[in-house]
Design a protein around this motif. Structure first.
Motif, PDB file in Angstrom:
ATOM      1  N   PRO A  32       0.823  -1.217   0.000  1.00  0.00           N
ATOM      2  CA  PRO A  32       0.000   0.000   0.000  1.00  0.00           C
ATOM      3  C   PRO A  32       0.857   1.268   0.000  1.00  0.00           C
ATOM      4  O   PRO A  32       1.910   1.323   0.647  1.00  0.00           O
ATOM      5  CB  PRO A  32      -0.796  -0.115   1.304  1.00  0.00           C
ATOM      6  CG  PRO A  32      -0.773  -1.572   1.649  1.00  0.00           C
ATOM      7  CD  PRO A  32       0.549  -2.073   1.163  1.00  0.00           C
ATOM      8  N   GLY A  33       0.398   2.259  -0.762  1.00  0.00           N
ATOM      9  CA  GLY A  33       1.080   3.545  -0.782  1.00  0.00           C
ATOM     10  C   GLY A  33       2.281   3.610  -1.698  1.00  0.00           C
ATOM     11  O   GLY A  33       2.905   4.663  -1.823  1.00  0.00           O
ATOM     12  N   VAL A  34       2.628   2.503  -2.346  1.00  0.00           N
ATOM     13  CA  VAL A  34       3.790   2.471  -3.231  1.00  0.00           C
ATOM     14  C   VAL A  34       3.303   2.590  -4.682  1.00  0.00           C
ATOM     15  O   VAL A  34       2.298   1.990  -5.064  1.00  0.00           O
ATOM     16  CB  VAL A  34       4.602   1.174  -3.030  1.00  0.00           C
ATOM     17  CG1 VAL A  34       5.826   1.161  -3.935  1.00  0.00           C
ATOM     18  CG2 VAL A  34       5.023   1.039  -1.566  1.00  0.00           C
ATOM     19  N   TRP A  35       4.048   3.349  -5.482  1.00  0.00           N
ATOM     20  CA  TRP A  35       3.623   3.650  -6.843  1.00  0.00           C
ATOM     21  C   TRP A  35       4.216   2.665  -7.847  1.00  0.00           C
ATOM     22  O   TRP A  35       5.305   2.145  -7.667  1.00  0.00           O
ATOM     23  CB  TRP A  35       4.020   5.077  -7.216  1.00  0.00           C
ATOM     24  CG  TRP A  35       3.260   6.109  -6.435  1.00  0.00           C
ATOM     25  CD1 TRP A  35       3.507   6.513  -5.152  1.00  0.00           C
ATOM     26  CD2 TRP A  35       2.119   6.838  -6.866  1.00  0.00           C
ATOM     27  NE1 TRP A  35       2.602   7.459  -4.754  1.00  0.00           N
ATOM     28  CE2 TRP A  35       1.733   7.689  -5.794  1.00  0.00           C
ATOM     29  CE3 TRP A  35       1.385   6.892  -8.049  1.00  0.00           C
ATOM     30  CZ2 TRP A  35       0.645   8.554  -5.873  1.00  0.00           C
ATOM     31  CZ3 TRP A  35       0.304   7.757  -8.142  1.00  0.00           C
ATOM     32  CH2 TRP A  35      -0.060   8.569  -7.061  1.00  0.00           C
ATOM     33  N   SER A  36       3.467   2.459  -8.932  1.00  0.00           N
ATOM     34  CA  SER A  36       3.853   1.460  -9.937  1.00  0.00           C
ATOM     35  C   SER A  36       3.417   1.917 -11.318  1.00  0.00           C
ATOM     36  O   SER A  36       2.529   2.760 -11.472  1.00  0.00           O
ATOM     37  CB  SER A  36       3.176   0.115  -9.614  1.00  0.00           C
ATOM     38  OG  SER A  36       3.314  -0.810 -10.678  1.00  0.00           O
ATOM     39  N   LEU A  37       4.032   1.337 -12.332  1.00  0.00           N
ATOM     40  CA  LEU A  37       3.477   1.458 -13.679  1.00  0.00           C
ATOM     41  C   LEU A  37       2.122   0.772 -13.700  1.00  0.00           C
ATOM     42  O   LEU A  37       1.944  -0.272 -13.053  1.00  0.00           O
ATOM     43  CB  LEU A  37       4.399   0.794 -14.696  1.00  0.00           C
ATOM     44  CG  LEU A  37       5.781   1.416 -14.905  1.00  0.00           C
ATOM     45  CD1 LEU A  37       6.639   0.517 -15.785  1.00  0.00           C
ATOM     46  CD2 LEU A  37       5.658   2.802 -15.518  1.00  0.00           C
ATOM     47  N   PRO A 124       7.524   6.942  -3.460  1.00  0.00           N
ATOM     48  CA  PRO A 124       7.936   5.561  -3.162  1.00  0.00           C
ATOM     49  C   PRO A 124       7.518   4.667  -4.326  1.00  0.00           C
ATOM     50  O   PRO A 124       6.332   4.589  -4.660  1.00  0.00           O
ATOM     51  CB  PRO A 124       7.173   5.231  -1.881  1.00  0.00           C
ATOM     52  CG  PRO A 124       5.998   6.148  -1.878  1.00  0.00           C
ATOM     53  CD  PRO A 124       6.418   7.400  -2.586  1.00  0.00           C
ATOM     54  N   LEU A 125       8.481   4.014  -4.958  1.00  0.00           N
ATOM     55  CA  LEU A 125       8.231   3.236  -6.171  1.00  0.00           C
ATOM     56  C   LEU A 125       8.529   1.755  -5.938  1.00  0.00           C
ATOM     57  O   LEU A 125       9.470   1.410  -5.214  1.00  0.00           O
ATOM     58  CB  LEU A 125       9.116   3.729  -7.313  1.00  0.00           C
ATOM     59  CG  LEU A 125       9.009   5.200  -7.721  1.00  0.00           C
ATOM     60  CD1 LEU A 125      10.095   5.532  -8.731  1.00  0.00           C
ATOM     61  CD2 LEU A 125       7.639   5.511  -8.298  1.00  0.00           C
ATOM     62  N   LEU A 126       7.748   0.891  -6.588  1.00  0.00           N
ATOM     63  CA  LEU A 126       8.137  -0.508  -6.629  1.00  0.00           C
ATOM     64  C   LEU A 126       9.483  -0.601  -7.355  1.00  0.00           C
ATOM     65  O   LEU A 126       9.729   0.135  -8.316  1.00  0.00           O
ATOM     66  CB  LEU A 126       7.089  -1.335  -7.368  1.00  0.00           C
ATOM     67  CG  LEU A 126       5.764  -1.590  -6.631  1.00  0.00           C
ATOM     68  CD1 LEU A 126       4.820  -2.403  -7.510  1.00  0.00           C
ATOM     69  CD2 LEU A 126       5.990  -2.311  -5.310  1.00  0.00           C
TER      70      LEU A 126
END
Length: 297
Positions: A32-37, A124-126
């Protein structure tokens, strides 16, 4: 420690000003809260091309079309429950063709936003997303990673890497499928399934040597394909819901040697050989080999 495998497809989508479209993991996601393509898991029997288009619509409200395949990745992640998941990821380039940007409701993402290149590094990114976008990220280890493969059930999704391999003379390298295996007697591209914790490039190098005795150099991606056979029979005639996802690489074998199978007896490859294009044209080929050869003329 439980081990898991999944295959997924994602898209890099940029605006006219260079902003990139990202989605944020919701409370229902593993992170949760982490950004992704935008993107997600490939459904059983689904072509990866269809996955990325479907996932974009579900997560962002936008319709997209594929403009190319950017790269294929594999990574390991420790999930909140302590299990370790191997994910094979196909990364496409896509462009918007319609729709209106909106957030996903009741899904594994909760925000969809266009983000400038200067803002990306602050999110915050994967790790795979950071790598694709060229952002430095923490490569903390997973500790002890379990060996082996996840348990197979009646539904199988397999990820494989294959070589459309040629030598300086323009010959094509092919392998013949052994008796007792699907497609027995047909000539096929060298390659096979990736092992747990193995990247597609590592799997390709291993399979190429085991099946043909060659060492090659990847020079590009030739395409993505899949085959779905819900009536396939596994060991001892047990039915399997079989879905194989395949990435085909263009490979140059700069110093070819006599083609010979080096894998242990009982494997799926009966023999390997070099062929001119004219000779290959007259061989009984698998659909994967035929389609790859057609695409490259």
């Amino acid at each position: 420690m439980k081990i898991l495998r999944r295959a997924a497809a994602y898209g890099v989508c940029r605006s006219a000003t260079g902003d990139v479209l990202l989605t944020r993991g919701s409370d229902a996601s593993a992170f949760p809260g982490v950004w992704s393509l935008p993107g997600g898991g490939i459904d059983q029997g689904e072509h990866p091309d269809d996955t990325v288009v479907r996932e974009f619509t579900e997560e962002t409200g936008l319709a997209v079309r594929i403009t190319g395949v950017r790269t294929v990745l594999a990574d390991l992640a420790r999930l909140p429950d302590g299990s370790v998941e191997h994910t094979d990821r196909i990364i496409y380039d896509v462009e918007v063709t319609g729709g209106t940007l909106r957030h996903e409701a009741d899904g594994t993402s909760d925000l969809a936003e266009w983000i400038t290149s200067t803002e990306v590094a602050a999110r915050p990114l994967l790790p795979f997303t950071a790598g694709v976008l060229g952002v430095t990220f923490d490569t903390a280890g997973l500790g002890d990673v379990p060996a082996g493969e996840p348990e197979r059930t009646g539904r199988v999704q397999r990820f494989g890497a294959y070589a459309l391999a040629t030598d300086p003379a323009g010959r094509i390298l092919l392998t013949r499928i052994a008796e007792g295996f699907p497609g027995a007697g047909l000539w096929h591209l060298a390659g096979g399934g990736t092992d747990f914790g193995e990247t597609p490039e590592q799997a390709l190098a291993r399979e190429l040597y085991e099946e043909t005795s060659q060492k090659g150099r990847i020079i590009g991606l030739a395409g993505i394909s899949h085959r779905y056979d819900p009536a396939a029979l596994g060991p001892e005639g047990v039915p399997l819901d079989w879905h194989v996802i395949r990435v085909v690489y263009q490979v140059s074998v700069d110093e070819p040697v006599a083609a010979a199978v080096t894998e242990a007896a009982g494997g799926s490859t009966a023999e390997a050989a070099w062929f001119t294009r004219e000779q290959a044209r007259n061989l009984p080929l698998t659909e994967l080999a035929r389609d790859a050869l057609v695409r490259t003329g």
